[in-house]
Each structure stands twice: as C-alpha cells, then as structure tokens.
Design a protein around this motif. Structure first.
Motif, PDB file in Angstrom:
ATOM      1  N   ASN A   4      -9.736  52.063   8.226  1.00  0.00           N
ATOM      2  CA  ASN A   4      -9.333  52.861   9.398  1.00  0.00           C
ATOM      3  C   ASN A   4      -7.853  52.738   9.719  1.00  0.00           C
ATOM      4  OD1 ASN A   4     -11.797  54.062   9.870  1.00  0.00           O
ATOM      5  ND2 ASN A   4     -12.482  52.457  11.268  1.00  0.00           N
ATOM      6  N   ASP A   5      -7.283  51.544   9.565  1.00  0.00           N
ATOM      7  CA  ASP A   5      -5.861  51.361   9.840  1.00  0.00           C
ATOM      8  C   ASP A   5      -5.013  52.173   8.855  1.00  0.00           C
ATOM      9  OD1 ASP A   5      -3.600  50.108  11.205  1.00  0.00           O
ATOM     10  OD2 ASP A   5      -3.340  48.954   9.359  1.00  0.00           O
ATOM     11  N   SER A   8      -5.361  55.887   9.559  1.00  0.00           N
ATOM     12  CA  SER A   8      -4.544  56.226  10.721  1.00  0.00           C
ATOM     13  C   SER A   8      -3.081  56.376  10.337  1.00  0.00           C
ATOM     14  CB  SER A   8      -4.699  55.155  11.799  1.00  0.00           C
ATOM     15  OG  SER A   8      -3.849  55.404  12.881  1.00  0.00           O
ATOM     16  N   LYS A   9      -2.579  55.458   9.527  1.00  0.00           N
ATOM     17  CA  LYS A   9      -1.175  55.540   9.086  1.00  0.00           C
ATOM     18  C   LYS A   9      -0.927  56.787   8.240  1.00  0.00           C
ATOM     19  CE  LYS A   9      -0.203  50.589   9.255  1.00  0.00           C
ATOM     20  NZ  LYS A   9       0.410  50.678  10.553  1.00  0.00           N
ATOM     21  N   THR A  11      -2.654  59.690   8.382  1.00  0.00           N
ATOM     22  CA  THR A  11      -2.715  60.898   9.212  1.00  0.00           C
ATOM     23  C   THR A  11      -1.452  61.054  10.050  1.00  0.00           C
ATOM     24  OG1 THR A  11      -4.011  59.768  10.924  1.00  0.00           O
ATOM     25  CG2 THR A  11      -5.231  61.032   9.273  1.00  0.00           C
ATOM     26  N   VAL A  12      -0.892  59.963  10.524  1.00  0.00           N
ATOM     27  CA  VAL A  12       0.369  60.034  11.268  1.00  0.00           C
ATOM     28  C   VAL A  12       1.502  60.451  10.338  1.00  0.00           C
ATOM     29  CG1 VAL A  12       2.099  58.664  12.500  1.00  0.00           C
ATOM     30  CG2 VAL A  12      -0.313  58.441  13.103  1.00  0.00           C
ATOM     31  N   SER A  17      -2.504  63.834  13.084  1.00  0.00           N
ATOM     32  CA  SER A  17      -3.299  62.888  13.860  1.00  0.00           C
ATOM     33  C   SER A  17      -4.360  63.548  14.735  1.00  0.00           C
ATOM     34  CB  SER A  17      -2.396  61.994  14.709  1.00  0.00           C
ATOM     35  OG  SER A  17      -1.599  62.781  15.557  1.00  0.00           O
ATOM     36  N   ASP A  18      -4.327  64.856  14.889  1.00  0.00           N
ATOM     37  CA  ASP A  18      -5.313  65.548  15.726  1.00  0.00           C
ATOM     38  C   ASP A  18      -6.292  66.374  14.883  1.00  0.00           C
ATOM     39  OD1 ASP A  18      -3.429  67.370  14.872  1.00  0.00           O
ATOM     40  OD2 ASP A  18      -3.349  68.459  16.765  1.00  0.00           O
ATOM     41  N   THR A  24     -10.656  64.941   8.668  1.00  0.00           N
ATOM     42  CA  THR A  24     -10.511  63.489   8.658  1.00  0.00           C
ATOM     43  C   THR A  24     -11.307  62.901   7.502  1.00  0.00           C
ATOM     44  OG1 THR A  24     -10.173  63.421  11.052  1.00  0.00           O
ATOM     45  CG2 THR A  24     -10.833  61.365   9.992  1.00  0.00           C
ATOM     46  N   SER A  28      -9.894  60.825   4.356  1.00  0.00           N
ATOM     47  CA  SER A  28     -10.480  59.541   3.982  1.00  0.00           C
ATOM     48  C   SER A  28     -10.828  59.527   2.497  1.00  0.00           C
ATOM     49  CB  SER A  28     -11.728  59.276   4.825  1.00  0.00           C
ATOM     50  OG  SER A  28     -12.333  58.068   4.467  1.00  0.00           O
TER      51      SER A  28
END
Length: 97
Positions: A4-5, A8-9, A11-12, A17-18, A24, A28
């Motif tokens: 997940n970390d 998250s990095k 997607t940013v 990120s939205d 998503t 992944s």
C-alpha cells in the motif's frame, strides 16, 4: 497485491491519487508486474522502501499506465535502472567476484 505504501507513492508520482477503484487495481497490478519483472531479471532485493526499487517501479508504471508519447524514453529509463540494479551485489544473489 502491491504494498500500500508503494502503491500510494506510485499514484502520487503519476498524479493519479484520486483514481476510482478499478484504476487503483490496475495500478496495483502494474506495481506487481514491475516487481515481478525485476525479480525475473535477477534482482532479489525487492525492498519496497529502497529508493532505487521505488524509482524503478514508478518508472515502469509511468511507461505502462496510459502510455503517452514518452513511452520509449520511459521504457529505456526503466531498462537502464533494471540493468543497474541487476549488476549491483546489494540487489542480487550473484556471488561476489
């Protein structure tokens, strides 16, 4: 399933990120594919907290998530990062010379 970390990095870094859940999940899958590709190439240290591993995964995802005119440059960059990782003893199980 992608860490997940790290997800998250990624997607940013891709300015996504939205994203809806479907995208998503696709992201992944790309993260997992990048890590599998590195492993197949001989990179055994896949510590997702390592900045070089994270950068390679981000580059892979940039190249393959909604590819743009930069695909060739991003693919070449990822291939170079992968080559550097697989030649470094800290990232492989190859015996020291």
């Amino acid at each position: 399933m992608a860490d997940n970390d790290l997800l998250s990095k990624v997607t940013v870094a891709l300015r996504r990120s939205d994203m809806p859940e479907e995208l998503t999940q696709e992201m992944s899958d790309l993260v997992d594919a990048a890590l599998a590709d590195l492993k197949q190439a001989g990179v055994s240290n896949l510590d997702t907290q390592d900045p070089l591993i994270r950068r390679a995964v981000i580059t892979y995802c940039r190249a393959n998530f909604w590819p743009t005119g930069d695909y060739d440059k991003l693919k070449a960059s990822y291939d170079e990062q992968k080559a550097q990782l697989r030649m470094t003893t800290n990232y492989t199980d190859w015996p020291d010379a």
